[in-house]
Motif scaffolding. Sequence first.
Motif, PDB file in Angstrom:
ATOM      1  N   ARG A   1       1.083  -1.079  -0.240  1.00  0.00           N
ATOM      2  CA  ARG A   1       0.021   0.153   0.230  1.00  0.00           C
ATOM      3  C   ARG A   1       1.045   1.374   0.178  1.00  0.00           C
ATOM      4  N   GLY A   2       2.105   1.151   0.726  1.00  0.00           N
ATOM      5  CA  GLY A   2       2.960   2.711   0.869  1.00  0.00           C
ATOM      6  C   GLY A   2       3.010   2.794  -0.245  1.00  0.00           C
ATOM      7  N   ARG A   3       3.922   1.613  -1.284  1.00  0.00           N
ATOM      8  CA  ARG A   3       4.008   1.744  -2.848  1.00  0.00           C
ATOM      9  C   ARG A   3       2.953   2.312  -3.902  1.00  0.00           C
ATOM     10  N   LYS A   4       1.955   1.964  -3.667  1.00  0.00           N
ATOM     11  CA  LYS A   4       1.060   2.552  -4.095  1.00  0.00           C
ATOM     12  C   LYS A   4       0.814   4.084  -3.830  1.00  0.00           C
ATOM     13  N   GLY A   5       1.050   4.426  -2.854  1.00  0.00           N
ATOM     14  CA  GLY A   5       1.260   6.007  -2.304  1.00  0.00           C
ATOM     15  C   GLY A   5       2.209   6.880  -3.578  1.00  0.00           C
ATOM     16  N   GLU A   6       3.118   5.847  -2.846  1.00  0.00           N
ATOM     17  CA  GLU A   6       3.877   6.532  -3.364  1.00  0.00           C
ATOM     18  C   GLU A   6       4.154   6.870  -4.824  1.00  0.00           C
ATOM     19  N   ALA A   7       3.300   5.346  -5.445  1.00  0.00           N
ATOM     20  CA  ALA A   7       3.381   6.132  -6.979  1.00  0.00           C
ATOM     21  C   ALA A   7       1.862   6.857  -7.162  1.00  0.00           C
ATOM     22  N   LEU A   8       1.298   6.576  -6.743  1.00  0.00           N
ATOM     23  CA  LEU A   8      -0.296   7.672  -7.103  1.00  0.00           C
ATOM     24  C   LEU A   8       0.680   9.308  -6.801  1.00  0.00           C
ATOM     25  N   ALA A   9       1.192   9.382  -5.592  1.00  0.00           N
ATOM     26  CA  ALA A   9       1.780  10.535  -5.540  1.00  0.00           C
ATOM     27  C   ALA A   9       3.149  11.346  -6.667  1.00  0.00           C
ATOM     28  N   ALA A  10       3.889  10.764  -7.327  1.00  0.00           N
ATOM     29  CA  ALA A  10       4.189  10.400  -8.080  1.00  0.00           C
ATOM     30  C   ALA A  10       4.025  11.348  -9.169  1.00  0.00           C
ATOM     31  N   TRP A  11       2.285  10.067  -9.529  1.00  0.00           N
ATOM     32  CA  TRP A  11       1.770  10.874 -11.272  1.00  0.00           C
ATOM     33  C   TRP A  11       0.439  11.888 -10.683  1.00  0.00           C
ATOM     34  N   TRP A  12       0.367  12.254  -9.683  1.00  0.00           N
ATOM     35  CA  TRP A  12      -0.574  13.526  -9.244  1.00  0.00           C
ATOM     36  C   TRP A  12       0.729  14.943  -9.185  1.00  0.00           C
ATOM     37  N   LEU A  13       1.784  14.669  -8.687  1.00  0.00           N
ATOM     38  CA  LEU A  13       3.326  15.502  -8.833  1.00  0.00           C
ATOM     39  C   LEU A  13       3.166  16.064 -10.203  1.00  0.00           C
ATOM     40  N   ARG A  14       3.723  15.048 -10.908  1.00  0.00           N
ATOM     41  CA  ARG A  14       3.770  15.264 -12.740  1.00  0.00           C
ATOM     42  C   ARG A  14       2.763  15.725 -12.720  1.00  0.00           C
ATOM     43  N   LEU A  15       1.698  15.708 -12.659  1.00  0.00           N
ATOM     44  CA  LEU A  15       0.266  16.814 -13.500  1.00  0.00           C
ATOM     45  C   LEU A  15       0.460  17.749 -13.021  1.00  0.00           C
ATOM     46  N   ALA A  16       1.250  18.108 -11.982  1.00  0.00           N
ATOM     47  CA  ALA A  16       0.775  19.227 -10.995  1.00  0.00           C
ATOM     48  C   ALA A  16       2.347  19.688 -11.532  1.00  0.00           C
ATOM     49  N   GLY A  17       3.141  19.948 -12.827  1.00  0.00           N
ATOM     50  CA  GLY A  17       4.369  20.257 -13.095  1.00  0.00           C
ATOM     51  C   GLY A  17       5.198  20.006 -12.656  1.00  0.00           C
ATOM     52  N   TRP A  18       5.810  19.021 -11.370  1.00  0.00           N
ATOM     53  CA  TRP A  18       6.436  18.114 -11.042  1.00  0.00           C
ATOM     54  C   TRP A  18       7.418  17.131 -12.069  1.00  0.00           C
ATOM     55  N   ARG A  19       8.985  17.315 -11.832  1.00  0.00           N
ATOM     56  CA  ARG A  19       9.559  15.912 -12.470  1.00  0.00           C
ATOM     57  C   ARG A  19       9.795  15.283 -11.676  1.00  0.00           C
ATOM     58  N   ILE A  20       9.997  14.257 -10.979  1.00  0.00           N
ATOM     59  CA  ILE A  20      10.609  13.145 -10.395  1.00  0.00           C
ATOM     60  C   ILE A  20      12.362  13.312 -10.281  1.00  0.00           C
ATOM     61  N   LEU A  21      12.845  13.194 -10.167  1.00  0.00           N
ATOM     62  CA  LEU A  21      14.384  13.113 -10.089  1.00  0.00           C
ATOM     63  C   LEU A  21      14.335  11.897  -8.806  1.00  0.00           C
ATOM     64  N   ALA A  22      14.078  11.122  -8.247  1.00  0.00           N
ATOM     65  CA  ALA A  22      13.810   9.666  -7.601  1.00  0.00           C
ATOM     66  C   ALA A  22      13.057   9.907  -6.246  1.00  0.00           C
ATOM     67  N   ARG A  23      13.643   8.504  -6.110  1.00  0.00           N
ATOM     68  CA  ARG A  23      12.257   7.316  -5.071  1.00  0.00           C
ATOM     69  C   ARG A  23      12.657   6.707  -4.549  1.00  0.00           C
ATOM     70  N   ARG A  24      12.241   6.569  -3.599  1.00  0.00           N
ATOM     71  CA  ARG A  24      12.447   5.358  -2.480  1.00  0.00           C
ATOM     72  C   ARG A  24      14.097   5.806  -1.900  1.00  0.00           C
ATOM     73  N   VAL A  25      14.862   6.648  -1.288  1.00  0.00           N
ATOM     74  CA  VAL A  25      15.981   6.344  -1.291  1.00  0.00           C
ATOM     75  C   VAL A  25      16.081   6.758   0.072  1.00  0.00           C
ATOM     76  N   LYS A  26      17.041   5.575   0.616  1.00  0.00           N
ATOM     77  CA  LYS A  26      17.268   5.033   2.081  1.00  0.00           C
ATOM     78  C   LYS A  26      18.540   5.111   2.445  1.00  0.00           C
ATOM     79  N   LEU A  27      18.800   5.622   3.512  1.00  0.00           N
ATOM     80  CA  LEU A  27      19.414   5.916   4.805  1.00  0.00           C
ATOM     81  C   LEU A  27      19.536   5.397   5.947  1.00  0.00           C
ATOM     82  N   ALA A  28      20.607   5.101   6.296  1.00  0.00           N
ATOM     83  CA  ALA A  28      20.900   4.520   7.500  1.00  0.00           C
ATOM     84  C   ALA A  28      20.277   5.729   8.926  1.00  0.00           C
TER      85      ALA A  28
END
Length: 118
Positions: A9-36
């Motif tokens: 569900r979290g991944r689905k939410g992130e995909a929907l958010a990325a889609w919604w951002l693109r429609l609002a004119g944002w360019r997605i640079l990275a997804r799911r960046v994990k650090l310590a």
Amino acid sequence: MSRAEAERRGRKGEALAAWWLRLAGWRILARRVKLAVGEVDIVARRGRTVAFIEVKWRRDAAGLAGAIDAYRLRRVARAAEAIAPKFVHHGDTMRIDVILIAPRCWPRRIANAWQPGA
């Protein structure tokens, strides 16, 4: 809900958010960046603004009220600071945003949800 279901569900939410951002004119640079020190769900750019975005998905709109707190925002902020040199250039504005998503509701974006020292 099982851990695997929550992850799906979290991944689905992130995909929907990325889609919604693109429609609002944002360019997605990275997804799911994990650090310590934390994780950034989405890094997006629009013009000279780079947003490090935390996405929260809940079963219903009522569950979104407590979906984000200072602890989670601090973890996102620490991760954003660590990866900022890769995405933020001289003259850019950097911010931490939150996108809240629930079924049958429009996504809700909280722009600049974290202020240093908050």
